[in-house]
Scaffold this active site. Structure first.
Site, PDB file in Angstrom:
ATOM      1  N   HIS A 214      13.180   2.341  31.357  1.00  0.00           N
ATOM      2  CA  HIS A 214      14.065   2.876  32.451  1.00  0.00           C
ATOM      3  C   HIS A 214      13.718   1.907  33.767  1.00  0.00           C
ATOM      4  O   HIS A 214      12.923   1.122  33.782  1.00  0.00           O
ATOM      5  CB  HIS A 214      13.419   4.190  32.772  1.00  0.00           C
TER       6      HIS A 214
ATOM      7  N   CYS B 148       5.376   4.678  30.115  1.00  0.00           N
ATOM      8  CA  CYS B 148       6.912   4.023  29.697  1.00  0.00           C
ATOM      9  C   CYS B 148       6.933   2.675  30.321  1.00  0.00           C
ATOM     10  O   CYS B 148       6.109   2.148  30.901  1.00  0.00           O
ATOM     11  CB  CYS B 148       7.680   5.155  30.547  1.00  0.00           C
TER      12      CYS B 148
END
Length: 239
Positions: free
Chosen positions: A199, A215
């Site tokens: 992301h 992440c």
């Protein structure tokens, strides 16, 4: 997952296909809780495409173009002061060191790089930030869904650690200050949501560091570029 020779430092033509793909335990918490795709409003269609002739794309080779301000509807992403980002972590074309099939996303955790493998022996390389100690994830999976301006929902474990994010237990709407940034690619393994994402992030200065809850974070302008280049169901290798 088999461990292969690292490609840090010197990369000769004969050795550049060696790539470290380690194994690590699944972190206790990821970037967001697992949600039903319909609840997220995720893009399940195959959007974007791999562009083989990336070497002639000026947005790849000109950092002033790559990291210029972006306006999308009501959202504005500021220009990135790319001079403050180490050159190694800026988007660039490199010889493919991974040996993976064209179209594969490969995340090199040791060196904080994400590769999008291209036909003809090249790869598009982006700098990334990764999970800090205790929150790493690795393996072979796929990008099941993609989302523009995604909603961020902190997992329960994160709320327990950081009570201040409890206000977003129902989801923080998408926008330039959202922790998931302008785009999110959702990693599934064997049809199950891992809770981990590739992301964007407004915190461009964290690229090249171990800062996240597992992440893979990218500069917003870079994750938009990646999003536009990969279709749904893309293979992703993290190691």
């Amino acid at each position: 997952m088999a461990r292969k020779q690292s490609f840090v430092g010197e990369k000769s033509a004969s050795s550049r296909r060696a790539f470290l793909v380690g194994t690590a335990a699944l972190g206790l918490a990821a970037c967001s809780r697992s949600l039903d795709p319909a609840e997220l409003g995720l893009d399940t269609a195959s959007t974007g495409s791999i562009r083989p002739k990336i070497s002639v794309d000026p947005a790849v080779t000109n950092p002033g173009v790559m990291y210029a301000a972006v306006t999308e509807g009501p959202f504005v992403l500021p220009e990135i002061p790319y001079e403050k980002i180490p050159r190694a972590f800026r988007r660039q074309i490199v010889p493919d060191p991974t040996g993976e099939a064209p179209g594969t996303i490969v995340v090199d955790l040791n060196n904080h790089f994400l590769y999008l493998v291209q036909p003809g022996g090249d790869a598009l390389r982006y700098g990334v930030g990764i999970g800090k100690a205790g929150f790493e994830w690795s393996g072979r999976a796929n990008i099941q869904y993609k989302k523009q301006w995604p909603t961020w929902t902190p997992p329960r474990e994160m709320i327990a650690r950081k009570p201040e994010v409890a206000k977003w237990a129902g989801g923080q709407p998408g926008g330039p200050n959202n922790p998931l940034g302008a785009r999110a690619l959702y990693i599934f393994k064997d049809g199950v949501d891992t809770g981990y994402r590739i992301h964007g992030s407004p915190e461009w200065w964290t690229i090249g560091q171990n800062m996240s809850s597992g992440c893979v974070r990218m500069i917003n302008q870079d994750v938009i570029d990646l999003y536009n280049r990969v279709p749904g169901k893309t293979t992703v290798v993290v190691g």
